[in-house]
Design a protein around this motif. Sequence first.
Motif, PDB file in Angstrom:
ATOM      1  N   ASP A 132      36.119 -81.007 110.816  1.00 32.80           N
ATOM      2  CA  ASP A 132      35.443 -80.766 112.095  1.00 32.80           C
ATOM      3  C   ASP A 132      35.075 -79.287 112.167  1.00 32.80           C
ATOM      4  O   ASP A 132      35.954 -78.419 112.080  1.00 32.80           O
ATOM      5  CB  ASP A 132      36.372 -81.097 113.279  1.00 32.80           C
ATOM      6  CG  ASP A 132      36.791 -82.558 113.301  1.00 32.80           C
ATOM      7  OD1 ASP A 132      36.034 -83.391 112.784  1.00 32.80           O
ATOM      8  OD2 ASP A 132      37.884 -82.854 113.825  1.00 32.80           O
ATOM      9  N   ILE A 133      33.775 -79.002 112.321  1.00 33.82           N
ATOM     10  CA  ILE A 133      33.324 -77.612 112.433  1.00 33.82           C
ATOM     11  C   ILE A 133      33.042 -77.337 113.898  1.00 33.82           C
ATOM     12  O   ILE A 133      32.234 -78.018 114.540  1.00 33.82           O
ATOM     13  CB  ILE A 133      32.059 -77.367 111.567  1.00 33.82           C
ATOM     14  CG1 ILE A 133      32.349 -77.745 110.112  1.00 33.82           C
ATOM     15  CG2 ILE A 133      31.637 -75.908 111.651  1.00 33.82           C
ATOM     16  CD1 ILE A 133      31.113 -77.809 109.243  1.00 33.82           C
ATOM     17  N   ILE A 134      33.728 -76.341 114.434  1.00 32.52           N
ATOM     18  CA  ILE A 134      33.694 -76.061 115.877  1.00 32.52           C
ATOM     19  C   ILE A 134      33.160 -74.657 116.129  1.00 32.52           C
ATOM     20  O   ILE A 134      33.519 -73.709 115.418  1.00 32.52           O
ATOM     21  CB  ILE A 134      35.116 -76.217 116.466  1.00 32.52           C
ATOM     22  CG1 ILE A 134      35.486 -77.691 116.478  1.00 32.52           C
ATOM     23  CG2 ILE A 134      35.239 -75.630 117.854  1.00 32.52           C
ATOM     24  CD1 ILE A 134      36.861 -77.974 116.012  1.00 32.52           C
ATOM     25  N   LYS A 135      32.331 -74.530 117.139  1.00 38.49           N
ATOM     26  CA  LYS A 135      31.792 -73.217 117.511  1.00 38.49           C
ATOM     27  C   LYS A 135      32.840 -72.459 118.318  1.00 38.49           C
ATOM     28  O   LYS A 135      33.326 -72.942 119.341  1.00 38.49           O
ATOM     29  CB  LYS A 135      30.509 -73.387 118.323  1.00 38.49           C
ATOM     30  CG  LYS A 135      29.784 -72.069 118.595  1.00 38.49           C
ATOM     31  CD  LYS A 135      28.463 -72.305 119.295  1.00 38.49           C
ATOM     32  CE  LYS A 135      27.732 -70.992 119.535  1.00 38.49           C
ATOM     33  NZ  LYS A 135      26.426 -71.219 120.195  1.00 38.49           N
ATOM     34  N   TYR A 136      33.192 -71.285 117.822  1.00 39.56           N
ATOM     35  CA  TYR A 136      34.195 -70.456 118.500  1.00 39.56           C
ATOM     36  C   TYR A 136      33.608 -69.875 119.781  1.00 39.56           C
ATOM     37  O   TYR A 136      32.417 -69.558 119.856  1.00 39.56           O
ATOM     38  CB  TYR A 136      34.644 -69.322 117.573  1.00 39.56           C
ATOM     39  CG  TYR A 136      35.556 -68.316 118.235  1.00 39.56           C
ATOM     40  CD1 TYR A 136      36.901 -68.596 118.432  1.00 39.56           C
ATOM     41  CD2 TYR A 136      35.053 -67.098 118.698  1.00 39.56           C
ATOM     42  CE1 TYR A 136      37.734 -67.690 119.058  1.00 39.56           C
ATOM     43  CE2 TYR A 136      35.879 -66.180 119.322  1.00 39.56           C
ATOM     44  CZ  TYR A 136      37.217 -66.482 119.505  1.00 39.56           C
ATOM     45  OH  TYR A 136      38.032 -65.568 120.131  1.00 39.56           O
ATOM     46  N   SER A 137      34.457 -69.727 120.782  1.00 41.84           N
ATOM     47  CA  SER A 137      34.047 -69.079 122.034  1.00 41.84           C
ATOM     48  C   SER A 137      35.164 -68.166 122.521  1.00 41.84           C
ATOM     49  O   SER A 137      36.343 -68.487 122.373  1.00 41.84           O
ATOM     50  CB  SER A 137      33.737 -70.134 123.103  1.00 41.84           C
ATOM     51  OG  SER A 137      33.504 -69.509 124.353  1.00 41.84           O
ATOM     52  N   LYS A 138      34.750 -67.019 123.071  1.00 38.71           N
ATOM     53  CA  LYS A 138      35.752 -66.101 123.646  1.00 38.71           C
ATOM     54  C   LYS A 138      36.335 -66.670 124.934  1.00 38.71           C
ATOM     55  O   LYS A 138      37.397 -66.244 125.384  1.00 38.71           O
ATOM     56  CB  LYS A 138      35.118 -64.727 123.900  1.00 38.71           C
ATOM     57  CG  LYS A 138      34.782 -63.962 122.619  1.00 38.71           C
ATOM     58  CD  LYS A 138      34.229 -62.579 122.952  1.00 38.71           C
ATOM     59  CE  LYS A 138      34.028 -61.750 121.692  1.00 38.71           C
ATOM     60  NZ  LYS A 138      32.958 -62.272 120.821  1.00 38.71           N
ATOM     61  N   ASP A 139      35.616 -67.610 125.546  1.00 36.71           N
ATOM     62  CA  ASP A 139      36.094 -68.292 126.753  1.00 36.71           C
ATOM     63  C   ASP A 139      37.100 -69.366 126.320  1.00 36.71           C
ATOM     64  O   ASP A 139      36.718 -70.355 125.689  1.00 36.71           O
ATOM     65  CB  ASP A 139      34.905 -68.935 127.479  1.00 36.71           C
ATOM     66  CG  ASP A 139      35.330 -69.678 128.746  1.00 36.71           C
ATOM     67  OD1 ASP A 139      36.548 -69.920 128.906  1.00 36.71           O
ATOM     68  OD2 ASP A 139      34.460 -70.030 129.555  1.00 36.71           O
ATOM     69  N   PRO A 140      38.392 -69.201 126.660  1.00 38.52           N
ATOM     70  CA  PRO A 140      39.418 -70.157 126.208  1.00 38.52           C
ATOM     71  C   PRO A 140      39.116 -71.596 126.615  1.00 38.52           C
ATOM     72  O   PRO A 140      39.310 -72.520 125.813  1.00 38.52           O
ATOM     73  CB  PRO A 140      40.701 -69.652 126.874  1.00 38.52           C
ATOM     74  CG  PRO A 140      40.446 -68.223 127.188  1.00 38.52           C
ATOM     75  CD  PRO A 140      38.979 -68.121 127.468  1.00 38.52           C
ATOM     76  N   SER A 141      38.611 -71.810 127.856  1.00 33.50           N
ATOM     77  CA  SER A 141      38.321 -73.180 128.323  1.00 33.50           C
ATOM     78  C   SER A 141      37.272 -73.839 127.437  1.00 33.50           C
ATOM     79  O   SER A 141      37.412 -75.000 127.037  1.00 33.50           O
ATOM     80  CB  SER A 141      37.819 -73.154 129.776  1.00 33.50           C
ATOM     81  OG  SER A 141      38.795 -72.618 130.623  1.00 33.50           O
ATOM     82  N   ALA A 164      46.947 -75.162 128.529  1.00 30.79           N
ATOM     83  CA  ALA A 164      45.685 -75.686 129.052  1.00 30.79           C
ATOM     84  C   ALA A 164      45.860 -77.149 129.445  1.00 30.79           C
ATOM     85  O   ALA A 164      46.506 -77.920 128.735  1.00 30.79           O
ATOM     86  CB  ALA A 164      44.593 -75.552 128.000  1.00 30.79           C
ATOM     87  N   LYS A 165      45.283 -77.501 130.617  1.00 32.62           N
ATOM     88  CA  LYS A 165      45.275 -78.902 131.049  1.00 32.62           C
ATOM     89  C   LYS A 165      43.853 -79.423 130.869  1.00 32.62           C
ATOM     90  O   LYS A 165      42.906 -78.903 131.461  1.00 32.62           O
ATOM     91  CB  LYS A 165      45.708 -79.012 132.508  1.00 32.62           C
ATOM     92  CG  LYS A 165      47.204 -78.727 132.695  1.00 32.62           C
ATOM     93  CD  LYS A 165      47.658 -78.980 134.116  1.00 32.62           C
ATOM     94  CE  LYS A 165      49.168 -78.754 134.252  1.00 32.62           C
ATOM     95  NZ  LYS A 165      49.638 -78.965 135.636  1.00 32.62           N
ATOM     96  N   VAL A 166      43.741 -80.441 130.035  1.00 35.65           N
ATOM     97  CA  VAL A 166      42.426 -80.969 129.673  1.00 35.65           C
ATOM     98  C   VAL A 166      42.281 -82.382 130.208  1.00 35.65           C
ATOM     99  O   VAL A 166      43.199 -83.206 130.093  1.00 35.65           O
ATOM    100  CB  VAL A 166      42.248 -80.960 128.133  1.00 35.65           C
ATOM    101  CG1 VAL A 166      40.969 -81.663 127.730  1.00 35.65           C
ATOM    102  CG2 VAL A 166      42.249 -79.532 127.613  1.00 35.65           C
TER     103      VAL A 166
END
Length: 346
Positions: A271-280, A304-306
């Motif tokens: 799985d290739i995922i785009k990193y984000s500085k926003d934790p959510s 984190a609650k998802v």
Amino acid sequence: MNMEFIEALQQIQKDKGISKEILIDAIEAALISSYKRNFGTSQNVRVEIERDTGDVRVYSQKQVVEEVEDDLLEISIEDAKAIDSNYDAGDVIEREVTPRNFGRIAAQTAKQVVVQRIREAERGVVFEEFINRESDIITGSVARVAKGMVYINLGKTEAILGPTEQMPNEDYNHGDRIKTYIVEVKKTTKGPQIVVSRTHPGLIKRLFELEVPEIHEGVVEIKSISREAGSRTKIAVESKDPNVDPVGACVGPKGTRVQSIVDELKGEKIDIIKYSKDPSEFIASSLSPSKVLSAVVNPDEKTAKVVVPDYQLSLAIGKEGQNARLAAKLTGWKIDIKSESQVKEE
């Protein structure tokens, strides 16, 4: 020994890079032991090899003392002065004691020392070559499998693929060509020991660096990797160029880049995922391929609650919790996943 021997040492120095002086010093030290062993003496001796002719001479050594306690090691001042009036207490007197047949013993000993030193030097060269390749990928062929260990032929030496470093879904057969990740290079008495892995997350990183030019060039950066070898890997990537899609670059045209890595890993899902500085945002993406409705983070506790749609709950958690586990490892956050229905009930 003779002049030919000295010329041979000079050739070894040229071909192998081992100093002639170092070899001669080592041979002289070994000859002292040979002399004492073959001629049953415990006296102090010095062995000297003539650098020009190769002639070997043995000298007994006795220290000049006021009072002799050991005839083999010491000589009285009176006896010393009888030899030379300049001798005084503390001096060392040398006398040549080279045996008539010592040349044959010297030649055998010298050969053993030279062979040993060449072997040590070659091991040193191999060690230096591979110590600089730690955390890199290397390709080799399976030489043999014994007691759960896989030995991989790297040309100059062998690498060890231990049981915990082997992928659970792989068979290793003689002659198979495989890529492995160099975990550690250790010096041992038998030469360098190269420990490699097929399960290390570093293998994924290096495979992507080799396959994706944008990563190799530094345009796309791998931020983190979580892996359960042989089953599934998640990799988070970020682009330093707004015009370059990091996920698209890693997937490649028609998925060719990621597919070649999947093939190398015998079908391991990636799985290739785009990193984000926003934790959510990052946490929501990390649970791919599941859809996420919301992700509320607690930075203090790094939890984190998802919330996911009801029909996506099992996909988000994954088989035996694998998807959630890998997402938590990828992001570094503890993730609590709940469905819409569960949230409404609460």
